[in-house]
Design a protein around this motif. Sequence first.
Motif, PDB file in Angstrom:
ATOM      1  N   GLU A 204      58.410 108.758  52.605  1.00  0.00           N
ATOM      2  CA  GLU A 204      59.788 108.811  53.089  1.00  0.00           C
ATOM      3  C   GLU A 204      60.222 107.402  53.465  1.00  0.00           C
ATOM      4  N   SER A 205      61.443 106.996  53.023  1.00  0.00           N
ATOM      5  CA  SER A 205      61.836 105.614  53.235  1.00  0.00           C
ATOM      6  C   SER A 205      63.339 105.471  53.441  1.00  0.00           C
ATOM      7  N   ARG A 207      64.807 102.720  53.821  1.00  0.00           N
ATOM      8  CA  ARG A 207      65.218 101.534  53.060  1.00  0.00           C
ATOM      9  C   ARG A 207      65.532 101.872  51.606  1.00  0.00           C
ATOM     10  N   ASP A 223      60.947  97.867  51.284  1.00  0.00           N
ATOM     11  CA  ASP A 223      59.862  98.740  51.742  1.00  0.00           C
ATOM     12  C   ASP A 223      58.632  98.438  50.887  1.00  0.00           C
ATOM     13  N   ARG A 225      55.518  99.248  51.148  1.00  0.00           N
ATOM     14  CA  ARG A 225      54.610 100.369  50.859  1.00  0.00           C
ATOM     15  C   ARG A 225      55.150 101.221  49.711  1.00  0.00           C
ATOM     16  N   PHE A 226      56.457 101.461  49.706  1.00  0.00           N
ATOM     17  CA  PHE A 226      57.068 102.249  48.647  1.00  0.00           C
ATOM     18  C   PHE A 226      56.960 101.516  47.303  1.00  0.00           C
TER      19      PHE A 226
END
Length: 263
Positions: A204-205, A207, A223, A225-226
Amino acid sequence: MGRIFSIMSGKGGVGKSTLAAALAEFYARQGKNVTLLDGDTGLRSADLLLGMQNKVVYDLGDIVSGSCDIAGALVPSPQLENLTLLAAPQMLRPSDVKNKDMGRIITALSEEKDILILDAPAGIGRGLKNLLGAAAEPVIVATPDDVCVRDAEKLSELLFQREEPKPGIVFNRVDRDLVHKGDMTAPSLLASSLDLPLLGILPESPRVYRALLRHQSILTCGDKRFVKEIEAIAGRLLGADVPLPSYQKSPVRAFFRRGGVSA
């Protein structure tokens, strides 16, 4: 002949088109010759996700009608010279585009491109069936909720019945805290319950959502990690051995099973 990936989902709103656009852009940034084909007749969105909404002149419908050839309908990316888009027609219905026409277009593109990504329409209707039988490698996108997982199961069953290659699955909008608390089932357990290989877990993001609102590239959303997981999914699709992110396992609710859904 290039690789063909068909990005699909059992229902709308799960991030399927976002993933398709991100993969197309990532592969193009890696120097591959890429086309993203928007297969959602009547509901195109890939042009918006790639920032090409003001550049579309011809689309897939014009190829089918004979108004232009495939090369004339490809929209070049203003940022990446080796990325093109074939937009979906807005004024046609899925029934107006025949399976044989889609097959001809997909075959022609795959012979010229390193990577062809098909952004399939959500669900299991006529629009999706127009894309089947094209030697594409299917990727199902889902969110880790009961309704979406059930729809993903129905989609995988359709692919099995049509003797398509076995799909992998990507879970989007996964909240690590909810998984840790046991409120959200771990993606690895959901994939196992569906008997599908897990290709990726997208967190979930906010950004990412903000980037979509601003018509910005997902790969520059900030983001890390994304974006790292988009890169990992792209690698796994090409056979790279990239470890999946670790999520704490939680007990899977036992109403999904192969061969049907019980209440």
